[in-house]
Scaffold this motif. Structure first.
Motif, PDB file in Angstrom:
ATOM      1  N   GLY A 290      -2.009   5.153   8.142  1.00  0.00           N
ATOM      2  CA  GLY A 290      -2.394   5.744   6.875  1.00  0.00           C
ATOM      3  C   GLY A 290      -2.252   4.759   5.738  1.00  0.00           C
ATOM      4  O   GLY A 290      -2.237   3.549   5.916  1.00  0.00           O
ATOM      5  N   ARG A 291      -2.109   5.309   4.549  1.00  0.00           N
ATOM      6  CA  ARG A 291      -2.002   4.511   3.342  1.00  0.00           C
ATOM      7  C   ARG A 291      -0.541   4.469   2.881  1.00  0.00           C
ATOM      8  O   ARG A 291       0.254   5.313   3.254  1.00  0.00           O
ATOM      9  CB  ARG A 291      -2.862   5.131   2.248  1.00  0.00           C
ATOM     10  CG  ARG A 291      -4.276   5.448   2.713  1.00  0.00           C
ATOM     11  CD  ARG A 291      -5.242   4.435   2.216  1.00  0.00           C
ATOM     12  NE  ARG A 291      -6.594   4.692   2.721  1.00  0.00           N
ATOM     13  CZ  ARG A 291      -7.609   3.892   2.477  1.00  0.00           C
ATOM     14  NH1 ARG A 291      -7.439   2.817   1.782  1.00  0.00           N
ATOM     15  NH2 ARG A 291      -8.800   4.175   2.961  1.00  0.00           N
ATOM     16  N   THR A 310       1.771  11.786  -0.290  1.00  0.00           N
ATOM     17  CA  THR A 310       0.474  11.164  -0.028  1.00  0.00           C
ATOM     18  C   THR A 310       0.623  10.283   1.219  1.00  0.00           C
ATOM     19  O   THR A 310       1.659  10.282   1.865  1.00  0.00           O
ATOM     20  CB  THR A 310       0.038  10.315  -1.228  1.00  0.00           C
ATOM     21  OG1 THR A 310       1.030   9.291  -1.450  1.00  0.00           O
ATOM     22  CG2 THR A 310      -0.082  11.168  -2.477  1.00  0.00           C
ATOM     23  N   GLY A 311      -0.415   9.506   1.531  1.00  0.00           N
ATOM     24  CA  GLY A 311      -0.329   8.552   2.625  1.00  0.00           C
ATOM     25  C   GLY A 311      -1.127   8.913   3.858  1.00  0.00           C
ATOM     26  O   GLY A 311      -1.211   8.115   4.786  1.00  0.00           O
ATOM     27  N   SER A 312      -1.740  10.110   3.895  1.00  0.00           N
ATOM     28  CA  SER A 312      -2.521  10.485   5.080  1.00  0.00           C
ATOM     29  C   SER A 312      -3.781   9.638   5.177  1.00  0.00           C
ATOM     30  O   SER A 312      -4.461   9.413   4.172  1.00  0.00           O
ATOM     31  CB  SER A 312      -2.903  11.967   5.018  1.00  0.00           C
ATOM     32  OG  SER A 312      -3.898  12.273   5.971  1.00  0.00           O
ATOM     33  N   PRO A 313      -4.150   9.174   6.386  1.00  0.00           N
ATOM     34  CA  PRO A 313      -5.400   8.430   6.525  1.00  0.00           C
ATOM     35  C   PRO A 313      -6.628   9.298   6.314  1.00  0.00           C
ATOM     36  O   PRO A 313      -7.725   8.788   6.141  1.00  0.00           O
ATOM     37  CB  PRO A 313      -5.340   7.911   7.967  1.00  0.00           C
ATOM     38  CG  PRO A 313      -4.449   8.864   8.681  1.00  0.00           C
ATOM     39  CD  PRO A 313      -3.429   9.290   7.664  1.00  0.00           C
ATOM     40  N   ARG A 314      -6.442  10.637   6.318  1.00  0.00           N
ATOM     41  CA  ARG A 314      -7.568  11.555   6.134  1.00  0.00           C
ATOM     42  C   ARG A 314      -7.644  12.107   4.707  1.00  0.00           C
ATOM     43  O   ARG A 314      -8.279  13.118   4.461  1.00  0.00           O
ATOM     44  CB  ARG A 314      -7.450  12.708   7.143  1.00  0.00           C
ATOM     45  CG  ARG A 314      -7.833  12.279   8.549  1.00  0.00           C
ATOM     46  CD  ARG A 314      -7.275  13.197   9.587  1.00  0.00           C
ATOM     47  NE  ARG A 314      -5.835  13.054   9.722  1.00  0.00           N
ATOM     48  CZ  ARG A 314      -5.261  12.066  10.418  1.00  0.00           C
ATOM     49  NH1 ARG A 314      -5.987  11.160  11.007  1.00  0.00           N
ATOM     50  NH2 ARG A 314      -3.945  11.988  10.505  1.00  0.00           N
ATOM     51  N   ARG A 315      -6.974  11.447   3.752  1.00  0.00           N
ATOM     52  CA  ARG A 315      -6.975  11.861   2.344  1.00  0.00           C
ATOM     53  C   ARG A 315      -6.486  13.300   2.205  1.00  0.00           C
ATOM     54  O   ARG A 315      -7.002  14.076   1.407  1.00  0.00           O
ATOM     55  CB  ARG A 315      -8.357  11.718   1.712  1.00  0.00           C
ATOM     56  CG  ARG A 315      -8.776  10.286   1.421  1.00  0.00           C
ATOM     57  CD  ARG A 315      -9.275   9.620   2.647  1.00  0.00           C
ATOM     58  NE  ARG A 315      -9.865   8.318   2.325  1.00  0.00           N
ATOM     59  CZ  ARG A 315     -10.333   7.503   3.254  1.00  0.00           C
ATOM     60  NH1 ARG A 315     -10.251   7.832   4.523  1.00  0.00           N
ATOM     61  NH2 ARG A 315     -10.866   6.354   2.933  1.00  0.00           N
ATOM     62  N   LEU A 589      11.958   9.494   0.194  1.00  0.00           N
ATOM     63  CA  LEU A 589      11.462   8.193  -0.247  1.00  0.00           C
ATOM     64  C   LEU A 589      10.131   7.890   0.430  1.00  0.00           C
ATOM     65  O   LEU A 589       9.943   8.180   1.619  1.00  0.00           O
ATOM     66  CB  LEU A 589      12.451   7.075   0.113  1.00  0.00           C
ATOM     67  CG  LEU A 589      13.920   7.256  -0.285  1.00  0.00           C
ATOM     68  CD1 LEU A 589      14.741   6.093   0.262  1.00  0.00           C
ATOM     69  CD2 LEU A 589      14.057   7.362  -1.788  1.00  0.00           C
ATOM     70  N   GLY A 590       9.215   7.300  -0.306  1.00  0.00           N
ATOM     71  CA  GLY A 590       8.018   6.715   0.281  1.00  0.00           C
ATOM     72  C   GLY A 590       8.248   5.232   0.453  1.00  0.00           C
ATOM     73  O   GLY A 590       8.317   4.489  -0.532  1.00  0.00           O
ATOM     74  N   VAL A 591       8.409   4.781   1.694  1.00  0.00           N
ATOM     75  CA  VAL A 591       8.738   3.385   2.000  1.00  0.00           C
ATOM     76  C   VAL A 591       7.572   2.786   2.766  1.00  0.00           C
ATOM     77  O   VAL A 591       7.412   3.024   3.973  1.00  0.00           O
ATOM     78  CB  VAL A 591      10.040   3.289   2.824  1.00  0.00           C
ATOM     79  CG1 VAL A 591      10.386   1.834   3.092  1.00  0.00           C
ATOM     80  CG2 VAL A 591      11.182   3.991   2.104  1.00  0.00           C
ATOM     81  N   GLY A 592       6.734   2.031   2.079  1.00  0.00           N
ATOM     82  CA  GLY A 592       5.517   1.535   2.712  1.00  0.00           C
ATOM     83  C   GLY A 592       4.672   2.703   3.174  1.00  0.00           C
ATOM     84  O   GLY A 592       4.314   3.579   2.381  1.00  0.00           O
ATOM     85  N   HIS A 593       4.339   2.753   4.479  1.00  0.00           N
ATOM     86  CA  HIS A 593       3.552   3.849   5.046  1.00  0.00           C
ATOM     87  C   HIS A 593       4.425   5.001   5.524  1.00  0.00           C
ATOM     88  O   HIS A 593       3.898   6.014   5.977  1.00  0.00           O
ATOM     89  CB  HIS A 593       2.718   3.341   6.229  1.00  0.00           C
ATOM     90  CG  HIS A 593       1.737   2.276   5.879  1.00  0.00           C
ATOM     91  ND1 HIS A 593       2.101   0.961   5.706  1.00  0.00           N
ATOM     92  CD2 HIS A 593       0.402   2.315   5.665  1.00  0.00           C
ATOM     93  CE1 HIS A 593       1.038   0.254   5.406  1.00  0.00           C
ATOM     94  NE2 HIS A 593      -0.009   1.035   5.383  1.00  0.00           N
ATOM     95  N   GLU A 594       5.740   4.848   5.457  1.00  0.00           N
ATOM     96  CA  GLU A 594       6.643   5.816   6.056  1.00  0.00           C
ATOM     97  C   GLU A 594       7.284   6.724   5.011  1.00  0.00           C
ATOM     98  O   GLU A 594       7.349   6.400   3.826  1.00  0.00           O
ATOM     99  CB  GLU A 594       7.752   5.088   6.847  1.00  0.00           C
ATOM    100  CG  GLU A 594       7.248   4.070   7.842  1.00  0.00           C
ATOM    101  CD  GLU A 594       6.414   4.687   8.943  1.00  0.00           C
ATOM    102  OE1 GLU A 594       6.603   5.888   9.221  1.00  0.00           O
ATOM    103  OE2 GLU A 594       5.578   3.986   9.533  1.00  0.00           O
ATOM    104  N   VAL A 595       7.808   7.887   5.495  1.00  0.00           N
ATOM    105  CA  VAL A 595       8.536   8.836   4.663  1.00  0.00           C
ATOM    106  C   VAL A 595       9.963   8.927   5.196  1.00  0.00           C
ATOM    107  O   VAL A 595      10.171   9.132   6.400  1.00  0.00           O
ATOM    108  CB  VAL A 595       7.875  10.228   4.671  1.00  0.00           C
ATOM    109  CG1 VAL A 595       8.696  11.229   3.874  1.00  0.00           C
ATOM    110  CG2 VAL A 595       6.462  10.136   4.102  1.00  0.00           C
TER     111      VAL A 595
END
Length: 602
Positions: A290-291, A310-315, A589-595
């Motif tokens: 994802g993003r 946020t962060g899903s590859p499917r928006r 936390l949003g850490v790069g692509h991870e939660v």
């Protein structure tokens, strides 16, 4: 991402083009180089099996089946006019000339059907792209869609698409060929405009696509790009997300081909470093990470604590059950990356307010679907806050174009007021509080003297305060050049509202919110971060003001704001761009692509 490649050596010049063919039921690779060599290789053994003679330097090629036999379309010539020939690979002889007098550099060849006719589609570096009937050499199509460096075809959702790389662009465009729009503005120069459905980018690095290919792995369609930095990047075409990068070449990758070896999909890459590499796509992990997670908030859904990110590859919005670590996706209408989130309650129902590259919308979290588009922005929405104003929920948002907009979610209509010479604009269902050219990167809300104010900050460090009742602006009087703003948030200190700001160079500062003051100095400077601070989450713990700050230095710091000291530092594997904190110590936390979910104990 890594996977073991195999190299084919033997060319004496820089690689120009290549394609894959089946000969004698064995996969072969056809290659050309700057020295004029045109060779065939047995991919199972890596041994050269044939060299084709009687040709000049081949700049682009493609393989197709005609009458059950493998044939090669090769474009010859570097300077002056170019010629496209059809070769029978079984006999190693030329069959016919397809096209001649071609101008410009032909960068790619695709064999496809045009109006039901098998055709060679020749892509040039100039704005001249044409298709020719393989049997007769008759031109079947002429397109003028700008200068292209590379192109590949793919079937997506049952429709034919093109993925194209424009000259000097650091992204790929995806075009749906079944949705044609005719430009009738210039009848003397008719052209077909295809419907662009999206772009493929790398959010973490710059790249220059030089060559393209398409492959299907486990039922999913992937687009592969050979890049100027020597990497080979792989995207999931349906979601538009980058799923992997292959590293090995030391120079520009100017040709790609896809083949099945031993029943497994492989991609072959040719580079200006003089090597050809064979990559086993099933040996690498094609995971849609994802993003990067740029927004997070805490809430309760169905009586259970959840985090929305946020962060899903499917928006889509990801709704995480914090107790179990599982998540579901709430779809949105957005076609581009989600940037920010907020929560609003309407008629007892929970809604997510979504800010994205292509605007802002509402999503019903109970039904899991899109509920409405919020007008007012014509650019990327960076930041959102929700507050009660006059007994009704309102959304405050800021965008790339410098606009700060307030929406009344109950839907009361505002009358239209003139917008000239920087005056305020009131439009139906939303108020445009501010408009300008500076990107608004952060907004928050504060009550000062019993009135609700909006605080907005832009990337140049300017901070403005707006009375949301009268729409009048107040200055905070920050010294010029004092702020290099990356984030802001409002906190309470000594029972008074204060502003916390994150700096692009690291320091976090705390300011007293004093309206129309001419001399403002920070009451606290929190020193520790060594890179930009993009996330600030104030929280009250045991009755004292605290805050968590996330930075590009790959740390999160926990501060006692009243004392001005750092209580803890969390070292992370990637930058932190999103933080949500609750009064019970819950943190997401949003850490790069991870939660990451954790609990603070003070």
């Amino acid at each position: 991402m890594t996977c073991a490649p195999r190299s084919l050596t033997g060319h004496t010049g820089r690689m120009q083009a290549m394609a894959v063919a089946q000969l004698d039921d064995r996969p072969h690779l056809v290659t050309s180089d700057r020295g004029g060599s045109l060779q065939l290789w047995d991919l199972a053994t890596g041994v050269e099996t044939r060299r084709l003679a009687d040709h000049t330097e081949v700049m682009a090629m493609a393989v197709t089946q005609l009458a059950g036999q493998p044939h090669l379309v090769a474009v010859e010539g570097v300077y002056g006019s170019k010629v496209a020939y059809l070769w029978d690979l079984t006999t190693g002889r030329r069959v016919r000339r397809i096209a001649s007098g071609l101008r410009g550099i032909v960068s790619s060849v695709i064999v496809t059907e045009v109006k039901g006719v098998p055709s060679a589609f020749l892509v040039s570096f100039g704005d001249d792209h044409r298709a020719f009937d393989l049997a007769t050499g008759t031109q079947t199509l002429a397109l003028s869609i700008g200068t292209l460096r590379a192109v590949t075809a793919a079937t997506l959702a049952g429709r034919q698409h093109l993925v194209v790389a424009h000259s000097n662009d650091e992204e790929l465009e995806v075009w749906d060929l079944t949705r044609n729009l005719i430009n009738r503005r210039r009848v003397d120069m008719p052209r077909t405009l295809w419907f662009m459905t999206g772009t493929l980018t790398d959010p973490e690095a710059e790249f220059t696509p030089q060559s393209l290919a398409t492959v299907i792995v486990d039922g999913r369609t992937y687009t592969i790009a050979g890049c100027g930095d020597g990497t080979v990047r792989v995207w999931n075409l349906a979601t538009g997300t980058l799923v992997g990068t292959l590293v090995g070449h030391t120079d520009l990758v100017n040709a790609l081909a896809v083949v099945r070896l031993h029943g497994r999909p492989h991609v072959i890459s040719a580079s200006l470093d003089g090597t050809v590499r064979v990559w086993d796509l099933t040996a690498m992990t094609l995971v849609d990470r994802g993003r990067p997670v740029t927004a997070a908030l805490l809430t309760h859904l169905d009586g259970r604590p959840h985090a929305l990110t946020t962060g899903s590859p499917r928006r889509a919005i990801r709704a995480w059950d914090i107790s179990t670590g599982t998540h579901r996706e709430v779809p949105t209408w957005h076609k581009h990356e989600l940037k920010t989130l907020a929560m609003a309650v309407l008629d007892g129902r929970q809604y997510a307010v979504v800010g994205a590259v292509d605007g802002m919308s509402l999503c019903d979290l109970a039904t899991g679907g899109y509920s409405g588009y919020l007008e007012g922005h014509c650019a990327r929405v960076h930041t959102i806050a929700v507050a009660d104003l006059e007994g009704r929920p309102h959304v405050l948002s800021g965008s790339d174009r410098g606009s700060v907009v307030v929406h009344d979610l109950v839907g009361e209509e505002y009358r239209l007021r003139d917008f000239r010479d920087g005056q305020d604009l009131l439009l139906e269902k939303f108020k445009l509080v501010k408009d300008g050219m500076e990107s608004v990167i952060a907004v928050d809300l504060a009550r000062i003297g019993g009135r609700l104010y909006a605080i907005s900050g832009n990337h140049r460090g300017s901070v403005e305060v707006w009375d949301l009742t009268t729409l009048t602006k107040h200055s905070l009087g920050f010294p010029p050049g004092e702020l290099h703003l990356a984030a802001l948030a409002v906190t309470d200190l000594h029972n008074r509202p204060h502003l916390m700001t994150g700096d692009r160079h690291g320091p976090v500062k705390v300011w007293k919110l004093a309206l129309n003051s001419r001399d403002v100095d920070p009451v606290r400077t929190l020193v520790g971060h060594t890179a930009a601070v993009y996330a600030i989450a104030p929280v009250s713990l045991k009755g004292r003001p605290h805050a968590l700050t996330g930075s590009d230095d790959q740390t999160v710091r926990v501060w006692d704001v009243g004392a001005g000291v750092c209580l803890a530092t969390l070292h992370l594997p990637a930058p932190c761009q999103a933080i949500a904190a609750g009064p019970d110590g819950s943190v997401v936390l949003g850490v790069g692509h991870e939660v990451v979910a954790l609990r603070l104990t003070i």
